[in-house]
Write an enzyme that holds these catalytic residues in place. Structure first.
Site, PDB file in Angstrom:
ATOM      1  N   GLU A   1      -9.546   7.712   4.962  1.00  0.00           N
ATOM      2  CA  GLU A   1     -10.396   7.861   6.193  1.00  0.00           C
ATOM      3  C   GLU A   1     -11.427   8.978   5.990  1.00  0.00           C
ATOM      4  O   GLU A   1     -11.281   9.913   6.826  1.00  0.00           O
ATOM      5  CB  GLU A   1      -9.364   8.019   7.366  1.00  0.00           C
TER       6      GLU A   1
ATOM      7  N   GLU B   1      -5.845  -0.793   7.508  1.00  0.00           N
ATOM      8  CA  GLU B   1      -5.109  -0.223   8.441  1.00  0.00           C
ATOM      9  C   GLU B   1      -5.273  -0.769   9.916  1.00  0.00           C
ATOM     10  O   GLU B   1      -6.172  -0.805  10.530  1.00  0.00           O
ATOM     11  CB  GLU B   1      -5.087   1.617   8.598  1.00  0.00           C
TER      12      GLU B   1
ATOM     13  N   ARG C   1       0.897  -1.382  -0.199  1.00  0.00           N
ATOM     14  CA  ARG C   1      -0.078  -0.153  -0.054  1.00  0.00           C
ATOM     15  C   ARG C   1       0.910   1.132   0.147  1.00  0.00           C
ATOM     16  O   ARG C   1       1.852   1.205   0.754  1.00  0.00           O
ATOM     17  CB  ARG C   1      -0.798  -0.184   1.222  1.00  0.00           C
TER      18      ARG C   1
END
Length: 393
Positions: A173, A296, A78
């Site tokens: 997010e 995450e 990532r």
């Protein structure tokens, strides 16, 4: 606490009471790919300032961090990307297109899948900040147009460099929206119709970013899986209201994203349990029938309150390397056991970031390499046993 529910598709692949070689092959061929990933966005920056990595399983041999993590089961990397991050002391900007593309080219050539994480900012974007890039317009139509062009040109640059993208997250997010203040949303708005109205500008921006992906694909880029990434993946109420409001605007349909991505950390609230994560992911799987990933997570191996109070942890693992292995294994198993086999990946955040070992938490060290600063600024990271947290899960 691990959830070991059997998945329906497993039984469809079994022809008798005992599996045969042929049925095992068919099961392997039909099972979806499971992403086992690490965020290595800061690796190039670290290497350029004198950081090296030693493999304690190979007699402390110096090896690239990704090779060590790859031996531990990593199959995907990532990488975050910022728009115009400021240069530091006349050095190239970290996390911009050139920086991120160089890392992606390297990892892709080594056989890893690439997950590109758009922040749509010049710095970190998260639930507490989503700053619009400097020089971008603030009026909604112009901002949406700029966003669409930026996404398209970025993905086209990866295509031109020969780097296929497996996953692309349109925002990082984005619980409270993105590109503030224009795209800000208040997720606590009541009643629900008012929440839907509150999402209109964010939906307009997301639609533009999604159109940018389509533009790049139309121009020849391979189509990635498009993700929406929200924090607090364990919170079913947040997730169902959030996605319900986005779709409720009528501007974004479920077909406009392919994959759900969630953050799941053990130290931002006691409710971040495996049971709550399983309930949240199962709820979304039933509602939307799309793959879900934890993109995450991490667990500390040092947290003694030296700088900040020790947080409460949501699961009873020790603060240690053993705890890192246990927490991640439990997270992987919880995701794997999502309804319909739709749980399809877990990513550990920045395991090699040796000059930021707390990784944004109140703990001192959550990375997977022990640090030796005795010849600073040259730094050595010695692999911990937890580099193998995806091996044989």
């Amino acid at each position: 606490m691990l959830f070991r529910r059997f998945l329906p598709f497993v039984f469809l692949c079994v022809a008798s009471s005992a599996p045969t070689p042929e049925s095992s092959i068919r099961a392997a061929e039909t099972a979806p790919f499971f992403y086992k990933g690490h965020d290595l966005s800061s690796l190039k920056m670290l290497e350029e300032t004198g950081t090296t990595y030693r493999d304690t399983e190979r007699g402390n041999a110096t090896r690239p961090a990704e090779a060590i993590l790859g031996d531990g089961g990593m199959n995907t990397v990532r990488l975050r990307i910022w728009v115009n991050p400021p240069a530091y002391m006349s050095q190239p900007s970290d996390y911009d297109l050139a920086y991120t593309l160089s890392l992606a080219s390297r990892f892709s050539a080594e056989g890893y899948r690439i997950y590109l994480d758009f922040h749509f900012s010049d710095t970190f974007a998260d639930p507490n900040k989503q700053y619009t890039p400097a020089g971008w317009p603030s009026a909604l139509p112009a901002l949406a147009s700029t966003l669409r062009s930026y996404v398209a040109s970025t993905l086209s640059a990866f295509h031109a460099a020969g780097v296929p993208l497996a996953l692309v997250s349109l925002g990082n997010e984005i619980r409270h929206g993105m590109l503030w203040p224009t795209g800000y949303v208040d997720v606590d708005t009541q009643p629900f119709p008012a929440l839907v109205q509150n999402f209109t500008r964010l939906a307009t921006l997301y639609k533009a970013a999604r159109a940018g992906v389509a533009d790049a694909v139309h121009a020849g880029a391979a189509a990635p899986q498009v993700m929406i990434h929200i924090d607090d993946g364990w919170n079913a109420t947040l997730q169902t209201r959030w996605f319900g409001a986005l779709v409720g605007t009528g501007l974004v349909a479920p077909a406009d994203w392919d994959v759900f991505g969630f953050s799941f950390y053990p130290f931002y609230g006691a409710a971040a349990t495996y049971a709550n994560l399983a309930a949240s992911l199962d709820t979304l799987a039933r509602l939307y029938a799309k793959p879900l990933l934890v993109v995450e997570t991490d667990w500390p191996c040092v947290c003694d309150g030296k700088y900040e109070p020790v947080p409460d942890f949501s699961e009873p693992f020790p603060v240690s390397v053993k705890g890192q292995l246990g927490w991640t294994y439990g997270t992987v198993q919880t995701v794997r056991n999502v309804t319909g086999g739709l749980g399809q990946g877990v990513f550990y955040w920045e395991p090699a970031w040796l000059n930021n070992t707390g990784l944004g938490s109140a703990c001192e060290d959550a990375v997977l390499f022990a640090q030796d600063f005795s010849h600073y600024p040259d730094t050595v990271g010695y692999s911990r046993a937890s580099v193998a947290l995806f091996k044989g899960d």
